[in-house]
Each structure stands twice: as C-alpha cells, then as structure tokens.
Scaffold this active site. Sequence first.
Site, PDB file in Angstrom:
ATOM      1  N   ASP A 146      47.065  38.707  45.972  1.00  0.00           N
ATOM      2  CA  ASP A 146      48.126  38.894  44.961  1.00  0.00           C
ATOM      3  C   ASP A 146      47.916  40.158  44.130  1.00  0.00           C
ATOM      4  OD1 ASP A 146      49.137  36.536  45.814  1.00  0.00           O
ATOM      5  OD2 ASP A 146      48.464  35.348  44.096  1.00  0.00           O
TER       6      ASP A 146
HETATM    7  P1  NAP Z   1      44.358  35.498  45.950  1.00  0.00           P
HETATM    8  O1  NAP Z   1      45.687  36.092  45.739  1.00  0.00           O
HETATM    9  O2  NAP Z   1      44.192  34.044  45.681  1.00  0.00           O
HETATM   10  O3  NAP Z   1      43.936  35.818  47.464  1.00  0.00           O
HETATM   11  C1  NAP Z   1      42.683  35.492  47.943  1.00  0.00           C
HETATM   12  C2  NAP Z   1      42.632  35.819  49.425  1.00  0.00           C
HETATM   13  O4  NAP Z   1      41.279  35.695  49.819  1.00  0.00           O
HETATM   14  C3  NAP Z   1      43.442  34.873  50.278  1.00  0.00           C
HETATM   15  O5  NAP Z   1      44.624  35.471  50.728  1.00  0.00           O
HETATM   16  C4  NAP Z   1      42.486  34.485  51.422  1.00  0.00           C
HETATM   17  O6  NAP Z   1      43.100  34.840  52.665  1.00  0.00           O
HETATM   18  C5  NAP Z   1      41.248  35.334  51.169  1.00  0.00           C
HETATM   19  N1  NAP Z   1      40.001  34.590  51.370  1.00  0.00           N
HETATM   20  C6  NAP Z   1      39.697  33.329  51.009  1.00  0.00           C
HETATM   21  N2  NAP Z   1      38.456  33.009  51.377  1.00  0.00           N
HETATM   22  C7  NAP Z   1      37.943  34.098  51.984  1.00  0.00           C
HETATM   23  C8  NAP Z   1      36.695  34.395  52.581  1.00  0.00           C
HETATM   24  N3  NAP Z   1      35.706  33.497  52.650  1.00  0.00           N
HETATM   25  N4  NAP Z   1      36.509  35.623  53.114  1.00  0.00           N
HETATM   26  C9  NAP Z   1      37.499  36.550  53.075  1.00  0.00           C
HETATM   27  N5  NAP Z   1      38.701  36.323  52.512  1.00  0.00           N
HETATM   28  C10 NAP Z   1      38.922  35.110  51.968  1.00  0.00           C
HETATM   29  O7  NAP Z   1      43.232  36.229  45.086  1.00  0.00           O
HETATM   30  P2  NAP Z   1      43.326  37.502  44.143  1.00  0.00           P
HETATM   31  O8  NAP Z   1      43.950  38.651  44.852  1.00  0.00           O
HETATM   32  O9  NAP Z   1      41.960  37.622  43.549  1.00  0.00           O
HETATM   33  O10 NAP Z   1      44.353  37.078  43.026  1.00  0.00           O
HETATM   34  C11 NAP Z   1      44.050  36.079  42.079  1.00  0.00           C
HETATM   35  C12 NAP Z   1      45.244  35.162  41.909  1.00  0.00           C
HETATM   36  O11 NAP Z   1      44.802  34.012  41.168  1.00  0.00           O
HETATM   37  C13 NAP Z   1      46.367  35.818  41.118  1.00  0.00           C
HETATM   38  O12 NAP Z   1      47.605  35.359  41.596  1.00  0.00           O
HETATM   39  C14 NAP Z   1      46.118  35.278  39.696  1.00  0.00           C
HETATM   40  O13 NAP Z   1      47.292  35.271  38.915  1.00  0.00           O
HETATM   41  C15 NAP Z   1      45.651  33.872  40.027  1.00  0.00           C
HETATM   42  N6  NAP Z   1      44.874  33.242  38.936  1.00  0.00           N
HETATM   43  C16 NAP Z   1      43.870  33.936  38.334  1.00  0.00           C
HETATM   44  C17 NAP Z   1      43.174  33.359  37.309  1.00  0.00           C
HETATM   45  C18 NAP Z   1      42.090  34.118  36.598  1.00  0.00           C
HETATM   46  O14 NAP Z   1      41.830  33.821  35.434  1.00  0.00           O
HETATM   47  N7  NAP Z   1      41.419  35.041  37.261  1.00  0.00           N
HETATM   48  C19 NAP Z   1      43.460  32.056  36.912  1.00  0.00           C
HETATM   49  C20 NAP Z   1      44.472  31.370  37.596  1.00  0.00           C
HETATM   50  C21 NAP Z   1      45.167  31.972  38.601  1.00  0.00           C
HETATM   51  P3  NAP Z   1      42.625  34.119  54.017  1.00  0.00           P
HETATM   52  O15 NAP Z   1      42.854  32.681  53.803  1.00  0.00           O
HETATM   53  O16 NAP Z   1      43.471  34.720  55.071  1.00  0.00           O
HETATM   54  O17 NAP Z   1      41.158  34.451  54.178  1.00  0.00           O
END
Ligand code: NAP
Length: 485
Positions: A408
């Site tokens: 994301d």
């Molecule tokens: P993300 O959008 O959740 O994407 C994570 C990606 O990691 C997934 O597409 C997954 O794809 C891949 N993945 C998972 N396990 C893996 C592994 N072992 N090895 C390699 N890849 C792996 O993460 P992000 O880009 O960090 O974004 C964070 C999201 O969380 C945002 O939408 C944010 O708003 C939300 N959020 C953040 C917080 C905060 O405080 N940080 C709190 C709540 C929500 P595959 O399955 O294809 O591997």
Amino acid sequence: MLPLFQEIAQDVAATPAASPARDAIIQASYLAASVMFILGLKSLTRPDSARRGMQQAAIGMLLAVIGTLLNQHILTYQWIIIGLVVGAIAGYPMAMKVPMTAMPQFIAFSHAFGAIAATLVGVVEYRELLAEGHLTHGLAGALGFEVLFGALTVTGSFMAFGKLQELITGRPITFKGQNFVNVALIAVAFGSFAYLIYQPTAMWAFYTVTGLAFFLGISMVLPIGGGDMPVVVSLLNSYAGLAAAATGFAIGNNVLIIAGALEGAGGFILSVMMSKAMNRSFGNVIFGAFGAPPTASAKKGEQREPKTISAEDAATQLAYAGSVVIIPGYGMAVAQAQHVCRELHELVEAQGGSVKYAIHPVAGRMPGHLNVIMAEAGIDYGALLTDVDDANRVLSSADIAIVIGGNDIVNPDADDDPASPLYGMPIFRPWTSKVTYVIKRGKGVGFSGVENPLFTQDTTRMIYGDAKGVLGNLVKEIKGLNEGH
Ligand code: NAP
C-alpha cells in the site's frame, strides 16, 4: 515472607501520619518521576534516542511506585506483593513471547487491564468518600469522569483486542438504529454524570455512568473495522490517560495527574497523526461505520502480467548500482528479514554504492513499526529517510529502488485514482527510480485489499519469495560475484 511485609506495613503505619520528612520524599519522588516521563517522551521522538526514552520512562515509573509505596495510607503490603507477583508471572512471558506483528492487540489487551484498575479505584474511592461524608461536587465530578472513561476503555480495548486477534470479525458490525442507540447511550451517561456533579450522593447516578460506559465501549468499537483498530487503540490509550488524570484529582496524587495528562494528550495526537498518514478521516474512525476491507480499486484496466527478474541478474545490477533506496513494508517485519537486509546493504556499500531506507509512517502494522525493525538490525539512523517528500526526492535520482514486503505504501493509485480507498494517502514513488525491484511472496494484496499497478509497470521487476529467503539469495549471489573476480 508475608508476616515480614505485614511488619513493615505496621512500622510504616505506626510512623506519624503527617511525617513532613516522608511527605517531602514522596513529593520529591513524584516530581522526579514526572520529569523522567517528560524527558522519556522527548527522547522517544527520535529513533536513535528512543531506547533511552523507554529507560527514562521506566525509571520514572519506578520512582512513582516507590513514592506511592511510602504513602502512609497503605496499611498492608500483602496484597500489593501478591498483585506484583501475579502480574509479573502473567505479564513477563506474554511480553517476551508476543511477536512484533501482534503488538497492537497486545497493547489493547494491556490497556484494558490498566483501565480496569482505574475503574475499580474510582468505585472504591466513591464508596469510601460517600461513607465518610466527604464527597464534594468536584470530587464527584472527578470520580464520575474516571469511571466513565475507565469503563469505556475496558470494554473498548477488549473489543479492539478481539478484532485484531480475529476472535471476532474484523468487519464493521452495524445494525439498524445503531446511531440512535449510541446517541441515547451517550445522552443518558452524560446526563447521569451531570446529575452526579449536582448531587454527589446520588449513588444511582454514579453506577449508571459506570454501567453505561461499559456498553459505550462496546457500541463505539462495534462499527469500526479491524483495519482502523490501531487508531482506536491509540485513542483508547488517550482515554485511559484521562481516566488516570481524573483519578489523580480524586485521590490528590500529582504524578497521576501529570502522567495521565501526558498519556491523554500523547494518545490523542498519535491517533490524529495515524489517521492522516492512513488517509482516514479522524471523525469517521470515531463515529462512523468504517474500515471495512475494501473490495478492489474501481479502476479496471486491461490485466497485465508483472515481469520478473532472477536473483542472479538482480544481484549483478545491485553490485554495480551507484545509489539504492530500500523501502521496507509489513512483509519485511513478517519475514524478520532485517538482519539479512543489513548484510545486503553492507555488500552494496562495499562495492561503492550508497544505500538509504525510505520508512513510511504507517508501514507495517503499528506506528514506528519499521523504524523499530531497522533499528533492531543496527541500521544507522542517518540512513533512514522518514519524511515522505524527502524520500521521494532521493528516489527520483536513485538507480534501484527495492520494495521489500511493501504494498500500500507504494501504490500509485493513491496519487491518481480517486476511486481508490488509498487516494490521497502520501506514498513513496519508487517508479521514479531507474528500476524498481519488488520482493514479495506472490500476488497477495496489501492491508487495504486493493491491487497495485506498480507491479505491472515497465520498469518494475518482481522477485517472488519470502523476503528473508530472497534477500539471502541476493547476498549469496553478490558474494559469489565478488569471489569470481
Ligand atoms: P501491506 O500493504 O500490508 O503489504 C504487505 C505486503 O507484504 C503484502 O502485499 C504481502 O504480499 C507481502 N508479504 C507478506 N509476508 C511476506 C513475506 N514473508 N515476505 C515477503 N513479502 C511478504 O504493507 P505496507 O506496504 O507496509 O503498508 C501498511 C498498511 O498497513 C497500510 O495500508 C497502512 O495504512 C496499514 N496500517 C498501518 C498501521 C501502522 O500503524 N503502521 C496500522 C494499521 C494499518 P504477498 O502476500 O504476496 O507476499
């Protein structure tokens, strides 16, 4: 053992109640504790001093506990010791075992217990003051406020824990007339609270406030989706702080007032910042049925297949790259790939390249998640780009951007698809680099549940696999190249 503590307690109780020396020590320890809390918070604002911040805050808490234990109102230490032992036996293994990715629900769980303590203190204090006939309008107000926010935090935090741990559905739970029920609950709770201040001895009003606050905690969190729970947890944290500050007013404890106010303000600011970084409206998080996992971006184009690159070819390019920007996301934390990432970083630098990390404010699943992960691997703070605009500037002149387990935070729809739930969220733009490598296990979507067009762009190359495994392969390949020379 226990008789010994009984003896200590009797000794303490036997000393004159108004011992000025002891009082001075208590107040001095409270003052020192408050200073340590403030210094701790200040140190927590930078990743390189955050560890020191935690230590300062912990010393502050120790001083506050010592000051409280010297208080002449404590007649027996027996129950305090029992509570300490039971709490330590339950809490220590939990804190040691819980994975970083489960921290948000762990924090929600522990808030619930803090709030139970505040609520119980409020109830006991009210009963005592009532029996002694010492209830004033001000005290009734402070105690009413304490149980209102305390009880609301108890059930709200348990609900947040249940949603994050997936014990209950993470989807918003809504029903007809929900807003009416919530408004009615709030109106009766606040009406009773107002009456309690007017008539402090109205026991029914006190218990109505307490009981309704328990319901309010549930009804307020029900319509919020699991995705927004971290914002809710931080908001509940703020409520728990306000309850603690009210407790401080009720029992005349300055350190509780200061620590509670700091927590109240800190939790609130963090909630607002998280809402902004996630592109959520704060008002919606609190009041609306909101946060359902979105289905998919409305933008439907022709389906393109992402292009891949082998670890061998990627390693060759990395070995000759002048500047590399690594963008770690949630998958990096899940795979615990930070140490091998550092190995890769050192190899690229040894070849003469520069390496920076673009750390998004909401990468991962809790505030500062990726800062902590990278600090744990010993990555120098100077290598971290924590400002989205700064990072995008560096990305635009980089040779290679590597997105590791991120999705994301690098979704271009946030810039140009008004129908996307991510639209408006500040994101990194790795596509402005010469080439982008994306390491992820497959075609899994990110937290928001939407597709990511970055993966099919012309300059993007996917390297499929678990982040730790893929980075290990890249390290092996670069080392192999070096040995071959
Ligand atoms: P993300 O959008 O959740 O994407 C994570 C990606 O990691 C997934 O597409 C997954 O794809 C891949 N993945 C998972 N396990 C893996 C592994 N072992 N090895 C390699 N890849 C792996 O993460 P992000 O880009 O960090 O974004 C964070 C999201 O969380 C945002 O939408 C944010 O708003 C939300 N959020 C953040 C917080 C905060 O405080 N940080 C709190 C709540 C929500 P595959 O399955 O294809 O591997």
